[in-house]
Design a protein around this motif. Structure first.
Motif, mmCIF file in Angstrom:
data_model
loop_
_atom_site.group_PDB
_atom_site.id
_atom_site.type_symbol
_atom_site.label_atom_id
_atom_site.label_comp_id
_atom_site.label_asym_id
_atom_site.label_seq_id
_atom_site.Cartn_x
_atom_site.Cartn_y
_atom_site.Cartn_z
ATOM 1 N N THR A 142 0.848 -1.184 0.000
ATOM 2 C CA THR A 142 0.000 0.000 0.000
ATOM 3 C C THR A 142 0.890 1.242 0.000
ATOM 4 N N ASP A 143 0.291 2.412 -0.153
ATOM 5 C CA ASP A 143 1.076 3.654 -0.091
ATOM 6 C C ASP A 143 1.799 3.785 1.237
ATOM 7 N N LYS A 144 1.165 3.371 2.337
ATOM 8 C CA LYS A 144 1.804 3.460 3.656
ATOM 9 C C LYS A 144 3.000 2.515 3.752
ATOM 10 N N GLU A 145 2.888 1.333 3.155
ATOM 11 C CA GLU A 145 4.004 0.383 3.188
ATOM 12 C C GLU A 145 5.155 0.869 2.309
ATOM 13 N N ILE A 146 4.829 1.436 1.168
ATOM 14 C CA ILE A 146 5.871 2.000 0.293
ATOM 15 C C ILE A 146 6.582 3.135 1.007
ATOM 16 N N ARG A 147 5.826 3.978 1.689
ATOM 17 C CA ARG A 147 6.412 5.093 2.444
ATOM 18 C C ARG A 147 7.325 4.575 3.554
ATOM 19 N N ALA A 148 6.870 3.560 4.287
ATOM 20 C CA ALA A 148 7.683 2.996 5.371
ATOM 21 C C ALA A 148 8.968 2.385 4.827
ATOM 22 N N ASN A 149 8.871 1.690 3.697
ATOM 23 C CA ASN A 149 10.075 1.108 3.091
ATOM 24 C C ASN A 149 11.039 2.190 2.622
ATOM 25 N N ARG A 150 10.506 3.261 2.044
ATOM 26 C CA ARG A 150 11.381 4.333 1.560
ATOM 27 C C ARG A 150 12.074 5.035 2.721
ATOM 28 N N PHE A 151 11.325 5.305 3.790
ATOM 29 C CA PHE A 151 11.933 5.914 4.970
ATOM 30 C C PHE A 151 13.033 5.007 5.511
ATOM 31 N N ALA A 152 12.741 3.717 5.642
ATOM 32 C CA ALA A 152 13.722 2.775 6.181
ATOM 33 C C ALA A 152 14.988 2.768 5.334
ATOM 34 N N ALA A 153 14.828 2.725 4.010
ATOM 35 C CA ALA A 153 15.993 2.721 3.113
ATOM 36 C C ALA A 153 16.802 4.003 3.272
ATOM 37 N N ALA A 154 16.112 5.138 3.328
ATOM 38 C CA ALA A 154 16.811 6.424 3.432
ATOM 39 C C ALA A 154 17.436 6.618 4.805
ATOM 40 N N PHE A 155 16.814 6.080 5.839
ATOM 41 C CA PHE A 155 17.343 6.215 7.195
ATOM 42 C C PHE A 155 18.570 5.335 7.390
ATOM 43 N N LEU A 156 18.559 4.159 6.778
ATOM 44 C CA LEU A 156 19.679 3.224 6.913
ATOM 45 C C LEU A 156 20.778 3.469 5.883
ATOM 46 N N MET A 157 20.417 4.061 4.746
ATOM 47 C CA MET A 157 21.380 4.349 3.680
ATOM 48 C C MET A 157 21.185 5.792 3.211
ATOM 49 N N PRO A 158 21.555 6.762 4.042
ATOM 50 C CA PRO A 158 21.328 8.167 3.687
ATOM 51 C C PRO A 158 21.967 8.521 2.352
ATOM 52 N N ARG A 159 21.272 9.352 1.588
ATOM 53 C CA ARG A 159 21.683 9.713 0.230
ATOM 54 C C ARG A 159 23.167 10.087 0.151
ATOM 55 N N ASN A 160 23.612 11.009 0.984
ATOM 56 C CA ASN A 160 24.979 11.522 0.856
ATOM 57 C C ASN A 160 26.035 10.458 1.136
ATOM 58 N N SER A 161 25.912 9.768 2.267
ATOM 59 C CA SER A 161 26.933 8.759 2.588
ATOM 60 C C SER A 161 26.819 7.547 1.667
ATOM 61 N N PHE A 162 25.600 7.195 1.261
ATOM 62 C CA PHE A 162 25.442 6.058 0.359
ATOM 63 C C PHE A 162 26.051 6.365 -1.010
#
Length: 196
Positions: A142-162
């Motif tokens: 769902t949109d909420k699950e996609i949002r949670a997955n995106r947050f998790a990915a960005a929180f664990l692999m931040p754009r700049n350091s990744f």
């Protein structure tokens, strides 16, 4: 709730019902992570030693007031569950609990933890009697699950350091080990940031 999450929720008037822009969520996750790193009150958690590497997600969950457990679930596809309720206090000694499937790999467990934290940030209503969410690997996105997955990915692999680490090595396995996330999450993050 930590001061960082409280401020973030206040900035959005505690209403994320229509907040699904993935690039905004991506930026928000990195900003929130940096706020945790920069808060000197958390020095005893030694967060800054992780900066630019694997996110200390367990320590951040503890800062947010969660007790984190692993357990064997009857359902193999059940990765984790979050509960926020005063009824949990007696059994767990805390009113906020996240329980993760110990049959999953450590990297998957940490990703699930970040996913459940995203649900807490975006979906929990502090004025309600409680909140719970269960994350299954085979559920419809769902949109909420996609949002949670995106947050998790960005929180664990931040754009700049990744991006910096990706430019050093294009090796999926090395990136997975460096950020302590599943290889599938690394591949998805590369696509999200259009690094291919």
């Amino acid at each position: 709730m930590s001061v960082e999450i409280t401020q973030y929720r206040t900035y959005h008037n505690n209403d994320f019902s229509n907040y699904f822009n993935l690039k905004d969520i991506d930026n928000d996750a990195e900003t929130l992570l940096n706020q945790f790193y920069n808060n000197k009150e958390y020095n005893h958690f030694n967060l800054t030693s992780h900066q630019g590497r694997a996110t200390p997600i367990i320590e951040i969950a503890r800062i947010m007031g969660f007790k984190v457990y692993t357990a064997k679930f009857k359902e193999r596809n059940l990765s984790g569950t979050i509960g926020v309720s005063n009824e949990l206090q007696e059994e767990y000694g805390r009113n906020k609990v996240i329980i993760l499937n110990n049959a999953d790999t450590d990297k998957h467990i940490l990703f699930t933890l970040a996913h459940e934290i995203a649900h807490y940030i975006y979906d929990y209503n502090p004025t309600s009697d409680g909140y719970s969410n269960t994350y299954r690997t085979d559920e419809v996105l769902t949109d909420k699950e996609i949002r949670a997955n995106r947050f998790a990915a960005a929180f664990l692999m931040p754009r700049n350091s990744f991006t910096a680490k990706y430019n050093e090595t294009h090796n999926i396995s090395e990136l997975s080990d460096y950020f302590n996330v599943p290889e599938a999450a690394v591949k998805l993050r590369i696509a999200q940031l259009e690094l291919y």
